[in-house]
Design a protein around this motif. Structure first.
Motif, PDB file in Angstrom:
ATOM      1  N   ILE A   1       1.009  -1.178   0.097  1.00  0.00           N
ATOM      2  CA  ILE A   1      -0.005   0.064  -0.089  1.00  0.00           C
ATOM      3  C   ILE A   1       0.939   1.216   0.032  1.00  0.00           C
ATOM      4  N   VAL A   2       1.916   1.350   0.834  1.00  0.00           N
ATOM      5  CA  VAL A   2       2.923   2.331   0.981  1.00  0.00           C
ATOM      6  C   VAL A   2       3.542   2.676  -0.308  1.00  0.00           C
TER       7      VAL A   2
ATOM      8  N   LEU B   1       3.304   5.880  -2.568  1.00  0.00           N
ATOM      9  CA  LEU B   1       4.716   6.670  -3.014  1.00  0.00           C
ATOM     10  C   LEU B   1       4.873   6.907  -4.562  1.00  0.00           C
ATOM     11  N   ILE B   2       4.639   5.685  -5.028  1.00  0.00           N
ATOM     12  CA  ILE B   2       4.945   5.834  -6.729  1.00  0.00           C
ATOM     13  C   ILE B   2       3.962   6.358  -7.510  1.00  0.00           C
TER      14      ILE B   2
ATOM     15  N   HIS C   1       5.057  11.196 -14.029  1.00  0.00           N
ATOM     16  CA  HIS C   1       6.365  10.016 -14.302  1.00  0.00           C
ATOM     17  C   HIS C   1       7.157  10.282 -15.421  1.00  0.00           C
ATOM     18  N   SER C   2       6.539  10.893 -16.508  1.00  0.00           N
ATOM     19  CA  SER C   2       7.198  10.816 -17.712  1.00  0.00           C
ATOM     20  C   SER C   2       8.326  12.069 -17.663  1.00  0.00           C
TER      21      SER C   2
ATOM     22  N   ILE D   1      12.725   4.762  -7.616  1.00  0.00           N
ATOM     23  CA  ILE D   1      12.161   5.733  -8.558  1.00  0.00           C
ATOM     24  C   ILE D   1      11.899   7.133  -7.552  1.00  0.00           C
ATOM     25  N   VAL D   2      11.479   6.859  -6.458  1.00  0.00           N
ATOM     26  CA  VAL D   2      11.275   8.022  -5.625  1.00  0.00           C
ATOM     27  C   VAL D   2      12.457   8.663  -5.362  1.00  0.00           C
ATOM     28  N   GLY D   3      13.653   7.951  -5.008  1.00  0.00           N
ATOM     29  CA  GLY D   3      14.773   8.457  -4.855  1.00  0.00           C
ATOM     30  C   GLY D   3      15.485   9.414  -5.985  1.00  0.00           C
TER      31      GLY D   3
END
Lengths: 71, 481
Positions: free
Chosen positions: B192-193, B197-198, B208-209, B286-288
């Protein structure tokens, strides 16, 4: 049977050597993501069906292990 | 802000209480407590081991490593997939030997397979010493997760204390069953988390793009392995040493997860599925990358994921992310403390101690080890930092012994393995603290090479001696032991 044993070795090799594959270790993006991340992600995904199809091959090993216990 | 505090408090309590429902009454024997009577099916084993993928490193170190090494961070999912292939082949054999001979720990395995209680004790001491800083890191990490999101030191302290007390409680009550039930909750929470986040974080910063084309334009060096600290050699050797440690089960707490399975096939099915789960680790990566592009230079890399989360999401959702982070500290901590306590009770105590006393010592060790980890996290968080550098490269030195222990052709005494481990550890400690340039090769690999050379020389020497009837005595193994 030999090709299944060989197939198990392919994902670890593809992942471990990914830093030296010039078409992987480069700045271009695949599907909008870094190529190295996509390459490793694909091999993580492919590893699962390869191991799953190899499941039946290792049931005989249980007998080998049982013999090993006696040694 | 109040909503966030409420969600964090309820979440941490819920994780602890879930651990208690793992059993109706407390475990009555060491085997039941540490390996659940070896009755867990594929899915329980899967949740137990999938739970080990996510530690506080997922929330703190992984995104932080993107700052320094960019895509080099993908060595983590990479080594996990490679390690699972190794475990697919080896874990059922460890499991079968353990079932037939009643092993509960790595040290039981080594002591019995090489007829050497000394080897068992050495590996147990190394396991406890190298794992303590890793346990402390989980407690410190939980405190940092709370601190980075609330900005409040006292909330962080309270969070650490409450979490450690709850872990001690459910581990004493339910043992490995408690770890299994909290793993169900933890994995659900993590999915879920990570989903939040993503979706939430990239959307808040332009979609995202936009992320990677911007990285490609402004920081292209983060998209490749290149000359410098995080080069191809670092990437390959770090991945190799971590995969070997995983495949050869050198981390003591892995044994409880594997030995609790009800069959070797349950383990094989589990390892065939787990590589898919490693893909989830790419989400914090990816969040990084979002954090690299959005945060000001000089920001704390380890706080990056939580900082962008705080900027992008409402308070109660941030609270949920913190609960996910708390689960990544509490569940692995519970598994680690069971592994360490089993080593202390089963392998460090003298052989003359009876089973009930061992069980009592094991449970007492849970309280002592967790209290020590909490005390260090609160008072001297940096005290064991140097030792932490040795956790993986130090513990991987047990790999040759574990592998040889599976084989029919193995040394009949523990001496060659003991000498190999000592040589490997000396090299690892020396290289780690001398600062000698090793061209970015992981010191664990260099230690392993020396370990193997010493082991095979000692094996050749001792087997030649044991073949010489003039020197052979019936008490050779007993003396070595």
């Amino acid at each position: 049977m030999w090709f299944k044993r060989l197939a198990i070795a392919i994902p670890p090799l593809a992942i471990l050597l990914s830093g030296w594959l010039p078409f992987v270790n480069q700045t271009s993006l695949w599907f909008g993501l870094p190529s190295l991340i996509v390459w490793i992600g694909i091999w993580c995904l492919v590893t699962a069906p390869i191991l799953w199809t190899a499941l039946g091959m290792y049931t005989d090993d249980d007998e080998v292990d049982a013999a090993e216990v006696q040694s | 802000m109040t909503g966030m505090y409420v969600v964090i408090a309820i979440g941490i309590l819920l994780i602890g209480l879930t651990g208690f429902i793992g059993r109706r009454r407390p475990a009555a024997s060491m085997s039941d407590w540490a390996v659940g009577g070896r009755r867990f099916g594929t899915w329980t084993v899967w949740f137990l081991q999938a739970g080990e993928i996510f530690t506080t490193f997922t929330f703190l170190g992984l995104a932080g490593l993107v700052f320094a090494g960019g895509v080099a961070v993908s060595y983590v999912p990479g080594y996990l997939a490679v390690g699972y292939v190794g475990l697919f082949l080896l874990a059922p054999r460890f499991w079968r030997l353990a079932k037939e001979n009643g092993y509960l720990t790595n040290s039981d395995f080594l002591a019995h397979r090489f007829t050497s209680p000394a080897l068992g004790r050495l590996s147990a001491v190394l396991g406890v010493v190298f794992l303590l800083p890793y346990l402390q890191l989980q407690v410190t990490g939980l405190g940092l997760i709370v601190k980075f999101t609330t900005g409040n030191d006292s909330s962080s302290t309270v969070g650490m204390i409450v979490a450690v007390v709850l872990v001690a409680g459910f581990v004493l009550w339910a043992g490995i069953h408690g770890v299994a039930t909290t793993s169900y909750l933890k994995d659900a929470l993590m999915l879920i988390v990570l989903g939040i986040l993503i979706v939430g974080v990239p959307l808040a910063f332009g979609g995202h793009s936009e992320i990677f084309p911007r990285v490609q334009k402004l920081r292209p060096e983060l998209l490749t392995l290149h000359a410098g600290k995080f080069d191809q050699i670092w990437f390959f050797t770090s991945m190799l040493v971590s995969a070997l440690g995983l495949a050869c089960m050198t981390l003591p707490y892995m044994w409880q997860g594997v030995l609790s399975a009800k069959s070797g096939n349950a383990l094989r099915r589990n390892y065939a599925l787990l590589p898919i789960y490693t893909l989830a680790l790419f989400l914090p990566v990816i969040v990084g990358f979002v954090a690299v592009m959005e945060l000001k230079s000089g920001s704390n890399p380890d706080a990056s994921l939580l900082t962008v989360t705080k900027d992008a999401l409402p308070g109660w959702l941030v609270g949920l992310v913190v609960v996910g982070g708390a689960a990544t500290a509490m569940v692995p901590s519970a598994a680690m403390v069971i592994g360490m306590s089993a080593l202390m009770a089963n392998n460090i105590l003298p052989d003359s101690v009876d089973d009930q006393t061992r069980f009592r010592v094991g449970r007492t060790s849970v309280v002592a080890v967790l209290a020590l980890a909490l005390l260090l996290a609160l008072v001297r968080p940096a005290l064991l930092a140097n030792l932490l550098l040795l956790t993986y490269s130090g513990l991987v030195q047990l790999a040759p012994g574990n592998l040889l222990g599976l084989s029919k052709r193995r040394p009949r005494s523990g001496l060659p393995v003991i000498l190999g481990i000592i040589a490997g550890e000396v090299i690892v400690i020396w290289l780690t603290f001398s600062g000698l340039d090793v061209a970015h090769i992981n010191v664990g690999i260099i230690g392993l090479a020396v370990n193997l050379v010493v082991l095979f020389i000692a094996w050749a020497a001792t087997s030649r001696r044991s073949l010489d009837p003039r020197q052979r005595t019936d008490t050779t193994e007993a003396r070595v032991a």
